[in-house]
Enzyme design. Structure first.
Site, short mmCIF file in Angstrom:
data_model
loop_
_atom_site.label_atom_id
_atom_site.label_comp_id
_atom_site.label_asym_id
_atom_site.label_seq_id
_atom_site.Cartn_x
_atom_site.Cartn_y
_atom_site.Cartn_z
N ASN A 81 0.84 -1.20 0.00
CA ASN A 81 0.00 0.00 0.00
C ASN A 81 0.88 1.26 0.00
OD1 ASN A 81 -2.49 1.59 0.17
ND2 ASN A 81 -3.40 -0.31 0.94
N ARG A 82 0.32 2.39 0.38
CA ARG A 82 0.95 3.69 0.13
C ARG A 82 1.67 4.27 1.35
NH1 ARG A 82 -3.54 3.02 -2.86
NH2 ARG A 82 -3.56 3.80 -5.01
N HIS A 107 3.55 -0.13 -2.65
CA HIS A 107 3.87 -1.55 -2.82
C HIS A 107 5.36 -1.84 -2.94
CE1 HIS A 107 -0.30 -2.33 -2.83
NE2 HIS A 107 -0.55 -2.24 -4.12
N HIS A 181 -1.15 -10.01 -3.44
CA HIS A 181 -1.99 -9.15 -4.28
C HIS A 181 -2.74 -9.97 -5.33
CE1 HIS A 181 -3.36 -5.50 -6.20
NE2 HIS A 181 -2.63 -4.75 -5.40
N ASP A 248 -11.77 0.64 -3.08
CA ASP A 248 -10.31 0.66 -2.93
C ASP A 248 -10.05 1.23 -1.55
OD1 ASP A 248 -7.63 0.46 -3.32
OD2 ASP A 248 -7.47 2.11 -4.77
N GLN A 286 -7.53 -4.51 2.60
CA GLN A 286 -7.86 -3.58 1.52
C GLN A 286 -8.71 -4.32 0.50
OE1 GLN A 286 -6.39 -0.38 1.48
NE2 GLN A 286 -6.99 0.39 -0.52
N GLU A 313 -6.58 -7.71 0.25
CA GLU A 313 -5.19 -7.63 0.65
C GLU A 313 -5.11 -7.42 2.16
OE1 GLU A 313 -3.30 -4.60 -2.02
OE2 GLU A 313 -5.32 -4.71 -2.92
#
Length: 348
Positions: A81-82, A107, A181, A248, A286, A313
């Site tokens: 993720n971010r 990622h 993923h 998302d 997620q 995820e």
């Protein structure tokens, strides 16, 4: 009968051989795992009539997995993720990572675990045949501090579960947040949209989603289109999520305690009658409905596109390194990172 075989899948652009491991069990399930990206390349399970179908998206060649812009089936890290701006402070020092999803890091960066070459070994676990993948992420890879030693054990259980056990150690403090993923379509990969899939997630809270995908405030889902505590057809909610084009979003797992591997989600495909239950030790998950997946030619000539699959995820929350109110993702020398997720397939 259950078993495991190892074969040659192809070679990387650098000429390194890539193996494919095939796991089978007495329940009729077949799993294919690749050394490139520690990828789940295939997951065949029966429907209510006993007919097998492969329910994960993927490719046919090593070259496609080396590119893999949508992260099909791969191990994702060091941090899934971010991370805002690709920056965080650790023990008084600012760390700058690659900004590969401007303005953020996502990622693990341009290299990332999803394109790395792992080495796998067959392993007989008590629950069924398995493969243990290993690699060492060197100090400075994609900007991350410390050498990180990682093991991922995939096990195909007798109950048609694909269990994933993660283990990592480090020689310097570093953030770690590993996930897989895989994109799922329980009617079979390439079978169209997943808008008829019915989903439930045991989460009464989620993080608000900012325009760049970063998490905002923690909010209750009650009274919003994000409330999936009761079984919900995905297609009834997609239009209400126009800002992101669909789901998302990061959900906070109810009753997370950091140790128990709890059932946190269920997905049902009503036509073929396949059901997938998700169990995890992680605090979040997620849900992503392939909102921006470009038209793609996948394995066996299948066509993939927007809303053709869903991802669940399991993870720590996005941008945890910059959010002291979130569970920590920092791993220190002498500690062991351990997390488990299982995708368990059955029929109605």
């Amino acid at each position: 009968m259950s078993g495991l075989t190892r074969d040659h899948f192809g070679a990387t652009a650098a000429g390194e051989d890539v193996a494919v491991f095939t796991l089978t069990n007495d329940g009729g399930a077949v799993v294919r795992l690749l050394e490139i990206g520690a990828v789940i390349a295939g997951l065949e399970v029966p429907d209510r009539a006993g007919d097998l179908a492969d329910v994960v998206l993927g490719f046919d060649t090593v070259a496609e997995y080396e590119a893999n812009p949508a992260y099909f089936g791969c191990a994702t890290g060091r941090v899934a993720n971010r991370i805002a701006g690709g920056r965080f402070e650790l023990d008084g020092r600012v760390v700058q990572l690659a900004v590969n999803a401007p303005p953020n890091h996502i990622h693990g960066g341009e290299g990332g675990f999803h394109r790395a070459l792992w080495r796998g070994e067959a392993e007989d676990a008590p629950e069924g045949p398995g493969v243990r993948f290993r690699r060492v992420s060197p100090d400075g890879e994609d900007g991350y501090p410390g050498a990180l030693s990682v093991e991922i054990l995939y096990t195909l259980t007798r109950a048609n579960g694909l269990r994933i056990d993660y283990l990592a150690t480090t020689d310097r403090p570093t953030p770690v947040n590993l996930t897989n993923h895989s994109y799922f379509h329980l009617g079979g990969h390439g079978a169209g949209s997943v808008l008829d899939h019915v989903i439930s997630i045991r989460a009464s809270r989620c993080t608000a989603r900012e325009d760049s995908g970063l998490p905002g405030a923690v909010l209750p889902v009650e009274g919003t289109p994000l409330d999936l505590r009761d079984p919900t057809r995905l297609g009834t909610r997609i239009d209400a999520l126009s800002a992101s084009g669909g789901f998302d979003h990061n959900y906070l797992v109810d009753r997370w305690d950091g140790e128990s591997c709890r059932r946190i989600a269920e997905v049902i495909e009503p036509l073929k009658g396949r059901r997938m239950e998700v169990f995890t030790t992680q605090p979040g998950v997620q849900l992503y409905t392939a909102n921006v997946l470009a038209p793609t030619r996948g394995k066996d000539g299948a066509g993939y596109g927007r809303h053709c699959a869903l991802c669940l995820e399991t993870q720590h929350f996005p941008d945890s390194v910059n959010r002291p109110d979130f569970p920590s993702t920092i791993l220190r020398p002498g500690e062991i990172y351990r997390e488990t997720t299982e995708y368990r397939l059955s029929t109605l």
